[in-house]
Scaffold this motif. Structure first.
Motif, short mmCIF file in Angstrom:
data_model
loop_
_atom_site.label_atom_id
_atom_site.label_comp_id
_atom_site.label_asym_id
_atom_site.label_seq_id
_atom_site.Cartn_x
_atom_site.Cartn_y
_atom_site.Cartn_z
N GLY A 317 0.82 -1.21 0.00
CA GLY A 317 0.00 0.00 0.00
C GLY A 317 0.86 1.26 0.00
O GLY A 317 0.55 2.25 -0.67
N GLY A 318 1.96 1.21 0.75
CA GLY A 318 2.88 2.35 0.77
C GLY A 318 3.52 2.60 -0.58
O GLY A 318 3.66 3.75 -1.03
N ILE A 319 3.92 1.50 -1.26
CA ILE A 319 4.51 1.64 -2.60
C ILE A 319 3.52 2.27 -3.57
O ILE A 319 3.85 3.18 -4.33
CB ILE A 319 4.98 0.26 -3.11
CG1 ILE A 319 6.16 -0.24 -2.27
CG2 ILE A 319 5.38 0.33 -4.58
CD1 ILE A 319 6.56 -1.67 -2.57
N ARG A 320 2.29 1.78 -3.52
CA ARG A 320 1.28 2.29 -4.45
C ARG A 320 0.99 3.77 -4.17
O ARG A 320 0.85 4.59 -5.10
CB ARG A 320 -0.02 1.48 -4.31
CG ARG A 320 -1.01 1.76 -5.41
CD ARG A 320 -2.35 1.09 -5.13
NE ARG A 320 -3.22 1.20 -6.26
CZ ARG A 320 -3.82 2.32 -6.67
NH1 ARG A 320 -3.58 3.47 -6.05
NH2 ARG A 320 -4.62 2.33 -7.72
N PHE A 321 0.89 4.13 -2.90
CA PHE A 321 0.60 5.51 -2.53
C PHE A 321 1.74 6.44 -2.97
O PHE A 321 1.51 7.53 -3.53
CB PHE A 321 0.40 5.60 -1.01
CG PHE A 321 0.07 6.99 -0.53
CD1 PHE A 321 -1.16 7.57 -0.82
CD2 PHE A 321 1.00 7.72 0.21
CE1 PHE A 321 -1.47 8.85 -0.38
CE2 PHE A 321 0.69 9.00 0.64
CZ PHE A 321 -0.54 9.57 0.35
N ALA A 322 2.99 6.01 -2.79
CA ALA A 322 4.14 6.83 -3.18
C ALA A 322 4.18 7.01 -4.70
O ALA A 322 4.44 8.11 -5.22
CB ALA A 322 5.43 6.19 -2.69
N GLN A 340 4.90 6.90 -17.16
CA GLN A 340 4.64 5.53 -17.60
C GLN A 340 5.25 4.53 -16.62
O GLN A 340 4.64 3.51 -16.27
CB GLN A 340 5.22 5.32 -19.00
CG GLN A 340 4.88 3.96 -19.62
CD GLN A 340 3.39 3.83 -19.90
OE1 GLN A 340 2.71 4.80 -20.20
NE2 GLN A 340 2.89 2.61 -19.78
N VAL A 341 6.47 4.83 -16.14
CA VAL A 341 7.12 3.96 -15.15
C VAL A 341 6.31 3.91 -13.87
O VAL A 341 6.12 2.84 -13.26
CB VAL A 341 8.56 4.44 -14.88
CG1 VAL A 341 9.16 3.68 -13.69
CG2 VAL A 341 9.44 4.25 -16.11
N MET A 342 5.81 5.09 -13.44
CA MET A 342 5.00 5.12 -12.22
C MET A 342 3.73 4.29 -12.37
O MET A 342 3.28 3.64 -11.43
CB MET A 342 4.64 6.57 -11.88
CG MET A 342 5.81 7.36 -11.32
SD MET A 342 6.47 6.60 -9.83
CE MET A 342 8.22 6.71 -10.15
#
Length: 526
Positions: A317-322, A340-342
């Motif tokens: 969840g932290g990775i997705r939020f960042a 695109q990378v994000m």
């Protein structure tokens, strides 16, 4: 002339049956204290029941043989109360108490007293003094047996009345009380002297029969003393005892040979039958042990999956939020390539979150800890939100997602998390297996049920696929051919969650390349 008179045939049969059950119990656990004590009790009771038969043989016996036999008899009746107290401690799963050790000291004193009286009467000729001393010993024996019965009741009866104790333990102790009191009643019978003829043989036969059947029930039903005893073994002991007495009752050589052959046949058949029963029992216990171990391993596996899945949700969840913050430009503008990378990072995090949530739900459902918790929710809004989550993935493939809501109230009482997870898995599957065309979601309320239909124009399903579609780790032929990502758990989880809500899910397809339709029907809570 026969070795066993007719009036002693039944007592001797009972004695042999009791002796047999004591022998079987001793052989089943030679080094077990409880088994040895029970065997001693059974052998002693068999000796007492066959006393009258021994007396018929006394005129032809040597004086030394008579003396030895009488000493054994007196020793057995003296030790009986102490042995009974000792066995009660074993049944109660307690060490031998001081009262038990004192009982053995009293037993030795009583034996010395009775044996001295016998020697005074029979060897040294002091009949009057020996008789008085024997009466004192008999009185002491009666009092000793009564005190022993009281000690046994004090040790075992509280367990019988304890409602907090396990039913198996209460039943085991109850059988123990009945066995020991029957044994002490037989011991008391040895000391009873009345001016009128006492039916000693009848009383001992009845007590031996009661002891045999109660002991058999205790070993079969309650596994007393951890003895594995089968009903067939009990029947065989009765038949074996009867066959031995039949041989001893033979009055001619021919009768003896026929009776002996019959006894041998019964013995061979009984031994074979008991071996078969014991082998089957051993296999059953082995299967039960393996099943218990497998259940423990399965529980450990579910716990591990649940723990790992739960621990993964936070970091993902932290990775997705960042990644979402970077894409929005919270830390400065990104180049189109950076955005695109994000998006790839977000997609990967979403995929991992989906797998973690699916694994967690599998663990919850299989562990039986998943509970449906209905709340008032806006079904249309929740379903549109799910479609929004998958819209980017679908548009990337050139697939459109459409929806239609017919007679769906603004608020319905359903389990929000279970509904979202179940429908998401179905929609996600539709997106995975549809390369072009559309996906249509139709929702309606019918007869106090929410009915959701998800149709697609994708790969379709064969009849073989449909037969095991909702099984764990099941994947269709197209998924295998095209190497489509997936764990094979999504539809299994959907089915289990919908069933937990009291609903049903079904699937249909006209064949490969002709799309598929999933139909979900969930009752609406009051």
């Amino acid at each position: 002339m026969t070795l066993v008179p007719f009036e002693l045939a039944f007592p001797l049969s009972a004695a042999l049956a009791v002796f047999g059950i004591g022998l079987v119990v001793w052989l089943s656990g030679k080094w077990s204290r409880g088994n040895v004590l029970f065997a001693h009790i059974a052998f002693t009771l068999a000796l007492w029941t066959s006393v009258d038969w021994f007396r018929t043989l006394e005129p032809t016996a040597l004086p030394l043989q008579v003396i030895i036999w009488r000493m054994l008899f007196y020793l057995s009746i003296a030790l009986a109360p102490a042995i009974a107290i000792h066995l009660s401690c074993v049944i109660a799963r307690r060490p031998l108490s001081r009262a038990g050790m004192l009982a053995y000291a009293v037993a030795v004193l009583e034996f010395v007293l009775i044996d001295t009286a016998f020697l005074m009467r029979s060897v040294f000729g002091y009949v009057e003094q020996g008789t008085r001393l024997l009466n004192v010993g008999a009185t002491l024996g009666l009092a000793f047996s009564i005190v022993a019965a009281f000690c046994i009741a004090m040790a075992l009866y509280p367990t019988v009345c304890d409602t907090a104790a396990k039913y198996h333990d209460r039943r085991r102790v109850t059988y123990g009380i009945l066995i020991l009191l029957t044994y002490l009643a037989a011991d008391v019978t040895q000391f009873v002297v009345t001016p009128t003829p006492f039916p000693y043989v009848l009383v001992m036969t009845v007590l031996s029969a009661v002891f045999f059947f109660v002991s058999s029930a205790a070993f079969i039903r309650a596994k007393l003393l951890d003895v594995n005893f089968a009903a067939l073994e009990s029947l065989f002991l009765v038949l074996a005892a009867g066959s031995v007495v039949t041989v001893l009752r033979a009055s001619t050589f021919t009768e003896g040979i026929v009776a002996l052959l019959g006894a041998m046949l019964i013995g061979l058949f009984g031994i074979r039958a008991i071996r078969v029963v014991r082998d089957e029992s051993r296999r059953r216990h082995e299967l039960e042990r393996i099943n218990t171990e497998l259940k423990a391993l399965d529980t450990a596996r579910r716990d591990l999956v649940a723990s790992v899945a739960h621990q993964l949700r936070g970091p993902l969840g932290g990775i997705r939020f960042a990644a979402d913050m970077f894409e929005r430009g919270d830390y400065g503008p990104l180049t189109p390539e950076g955005k695109q990378v994000m998006r790839h990072i977000q997609t990967g995090a979403d995929r991992l979150l989906e797998l973690a949530e699916t694994s967690l739900n599998v663990a919850r459902v299989e562990a039986g800890i998943f509970q449906s918790m209905p709340t008032d929710i806006d079904v249309a809004a929740e379903l549109r939100d799910l479609m929004g989550d998958l819209d980017l993935k679908a548009r990337t493939k050139g697939v459109t997602i459409e929806s239609k809501f017919r007679s769906v109230p603004a608020r319905l009482r359903l389990d929000k998390e279970a509904l979202r997870n179940a429908v998401f898995n179905v929609l996600d599957n539709a997106v995975k297996y549809t390369d072009r065309g559309r996906i249509a979601l139709d929702a309606a309320c019918e007869d106090r049920h929410l009915v959701i239909s998800v149709s697609d124009t994708g790969a379709g399903l064969t009849q073989t696929d449909l037969s095991h579609l909702f099984q764990k780790f099941s994947r269709g032929e197209e998924a295998k051919k095209r190497s489509i990502d997936g764990s094979g758990l999504g539809l299994y989880v959907s089915k289990r969650l919908i069933e937990e809500m009291g609903g049903t899910i079904s699937a249909g397809s006209a064949g490969l390349g002709k799309g598929s339709t999933f139909r979900i029907r969930i009752p609406i809570a009051s």
